[in-house]
Write an enzyme that holds these catalytic residues in place. Structure first.
Site, PDB file in Angstrom:
ATOM      1  N   ASP A 231      62.276 -29.616  -7.924  1.00  0.00           N
ATOM      2  CA  ASP A 231      63.000 -30.469  -8.860  1.00  0.00           C
ATOM      3  C   ASP A 231      62.719 -31.944  -8.575  1.00  0.00           C
ATOM      4  OD1 ASP A 231      65.229 -30.868 -10.872  1.00  0.00           O
ATOM      5  OD2 ASP A 231      66.096 -31.897  -9.149  1.00  0.00           O
ATOM      6  N   GLU A 291      58.154 -29.953 -11.217  1.00  0.00           N
ATOM      7  CA  GLU A 291      58.701 -30.624 -12.398  1.00  0.00           C
ATOM      8  C   GLU A 291      58.007 -31.975 -12.482  1.00  0.00           C
ATOM      9  OE1 GLU A 291      62.888 -32.101 -14.423  1.00  0.00           O
ATOM     10  OE2 GLU A 291      62.727 -31.994 -12.248  1.00  0.00           O
TER      11      GLU A 291
END
Length: 565
Positions: A231, A291
């Protein structure tokens, strides 16, 4: 050798093989030398919303386990589970208070182990979301860090003096609408948070932080996890001098003057950290998915590493911002295919408007959803699906600010309604709460659940679900779609985007009508070694071949055929 000695020797060998299977193992390669993740189809699950095993209105791990046969039947090879770790749920799990446990709302560690074991039985791998940039402000590290300026974990986060008169250290802004600094009256310093104040950024320049985070990945690898989706990797490092970000034109969705995030995002040190994290992943034959928000394909290329030693799968999130156009997609896929890494395609996820809603024209919504499946699931590269995408689930955005649960929506309403709309419960049936729970679901189920649900669509050979399942079956069984190169054909056609996937003496022709009008096109594939007489239809929706050469496509129709030399 006695029977007892033989038995002991076998036990020793078994232990050695088990150890080899958990660390230092050789990569699992297919017949063509590809690692397991290269041809896998990943399926993202938002655990709060997938399946509720105890009917408390919130999805859980046992709910996921109960649906593994569905996922196997669909064609998923790996499931990516967004954060299920203990958390105050300020950002619905992306504020982690313990990286090595399971939040009680989702179950127990025993439930996770059962999920892992049952997934393995079905040849489905488990990928976890790893929040690398920040922790919760309730994590034991931060609780110690803020206890005093001399605490053991003080330098695990980014603490600085303000400029005086209550002013923060610089002009950096949180992406969630606030200042990026919060003052702590106990120690009389500010701490940095790129996201919410309850999500303080870790100090990745401290080697102790890096060691602790790498050890966290080892903890889960040893429990059978096959990799991580990382993330917010762009925000790992900040300029140590804390220079102000330069101004940029315009205002953001919160009404603030824009700044160029030059000194707190995409710093070059990120790549060294990813290389070191990759070394740990390689010990366990694991995959790292990134990401990776970029403005062009050349930036995306950087995340693979100069020697393919960083992320194996940096996500192409650019695709979602392109115009819905065959020409735009043709240009983008060409750039991705020539970028040097293995492409990763995504058309929707938990942070963006669902693809069904984003591409819908109000008249051909289902046809467009089928077209997008035929498009991105036949490309050369890895695909990452989002739960319910295969049903045509649509956004169910809050109707008023009082209904909003996502803090982003509360801060920016009505300019941005938050992310609740794309996180609604999975639609299993046309019954109460779409079969998600017998309790009150944490988010409301959209009316479209009556028609777009698993039970209904499984029975309909022309449903969105059926198209997804058929395309995924082709993708898993046809060498040309697994191994083949990518060749765009009929490049001057502004409406119909077509390409070949070629492998040895076979190929698949994929023809996609990205217009709302009927289109007729024809192909001369002889120069590429494939004559029309050796073609066999594989899958179509709204398409008909008039004479073996001319192909007629209804609005947003597609046609896939197998070619043999």
């Amino acid at each position: 050798m006695s029977a007892c000695v033989k038995k002991f020797a076998m036990l020793v060998l078994s232990a050695i093989f088990f150890a080899a299977g958990t660390r230092g193992q050789k990569p699992e390669l297919d017949a063509e030398g590809h690692p397991w993740w290269q041809h896998a189809v990943f399926y993202e699950i938002y655990p709060r919303s997938f399946a509720d095993g105890n009917n408390d209105g919130i999805g859980d791990l046992n709910g996921i386990t109960s649906k593994l046969d569905y996922l196997k039947n669909l064609g998923a090879d790996a499931i990516w589970i967004t954060p299920c770790f203990p958390s105050p749920q300020v950002d619905f799990g992306y504020d982690v208070s313990d990286y090595e446990a399971i939040d009680p709302m989702y179950g127990t560690m025993a439930d996770f182990d059962r999920l892992s074991a049952e997934s393995k039985k079905r040849n489905i791998r488990v990928i976890l979301d790893f929040v690398v940039n920040h922790t919760s402000d309730q994590h034991k590290w931060f609780l110690d860090s803020k206890s005093s300026r001399t605490s053991a974990h003080r330098d695990w986060y980014i603490w600085r003096d303000g400029k005086g008169d209550g002013q923060p250290p610089n002009n950096w802004l949180s992406t969630f609408g606030l200042s990026a600094w919060k003052y702590d009256p106990t120690t009389k310093q500010h701490y940095y948070h790129y996201f919410y104040p309850e999500q303080p950024d870790l100090n990745w320049r401290n080697p102790a932080v890096e060691r602790a985070m790498f050890d966290t990945t080892r903890f889960w690898y040893k429990r059978g996890v096959s990799g991580f989706r990382l993330d917010a990797v762009d925000t790992l490092y900040e300029d140590p001098a804390l220079k102000d970000n330069p101004p940029a034109p315009g205002i953001d969705k919160f009404g603030r003057p824009n700044t160029e995030e030059k000194y707190n995002k995409k710093l070059p040190e990120i790549h060294g950290a990813l290389q070191r994290l990759r070394k740990v992943a390689d010990e366990y034959n694991a995959v790292l998915i990134g990401e990776t928000w970029t403005s062009d394909v050349s930036q995306l290329k950087e995340y693979y590493g100069n020697h393919n030693d960083e992320l194996q799968l940096p996500m192409d999130l650019l695709l979602n911002g392109l115009p819905f156009s065959g020409q735009a997609y043709r240009k983008h896929v060409a750039a991705m295919d020539s970028a040097g890494g293995w492409p990763v395609y995504v058309i929707t996820n938990h942070d963006m408007t669902r693809s069904y809603t984003r591409y819908a024209d109000g008249e051909h919504n289902d046809e467009i959803a089928k077209l997008m499946a035929a498009f991105y699931l036949t490309l050369r590269g890895t695909a990452i699906m989002y739960y319910g995408e295969e049903l045509g689930m649509e956004n169910n955005d809050p109707k008023s600010r009082d209904e909003v649960q996502d803090p982003v929506g509360k801060l920016s309403w009505p300019t941005d309604k938050g992310r609740d709309g794309e996180r609604t419960p999975m639609q299993w049936t046309d019954g109460k709460n779409a079969g998600f729970t017998q309790g009150k679901p944490w988010l409301p189920v959209p009316p479209s659940a009556k028609t777009h649900n698993v039970a209904t669509e499984e029975k309909d050979p022309n449903s969105i679900f059926s198209v997804y399942k058929k395309v995924l079956s082709l993708r898993h069984t046809e060498p040309a779609l697994l191994e083949g190169d990518y060749v765009s054909v009929n490049n001057d056609d502004p409406n119909v985007y077509s390409y070949l996937r070629r492998y040895k003496n076979e190929a698949f022709l994929v023809v996609l009508n990205f217009s709302n009008a009927k289109q007729t096109t024809k192909f001369d594939l002889a120069p590429l070694g494939f004559a029309a007489g050796h073609a066999k239809p594989a899958l179509a929706s709204g398409a008909s071949a008039a004479d073996g050469k001319n192909l007629t496509l209804e609005p947003f129709g597609f046609y896939i055929e197998k070619l043999t030399k």
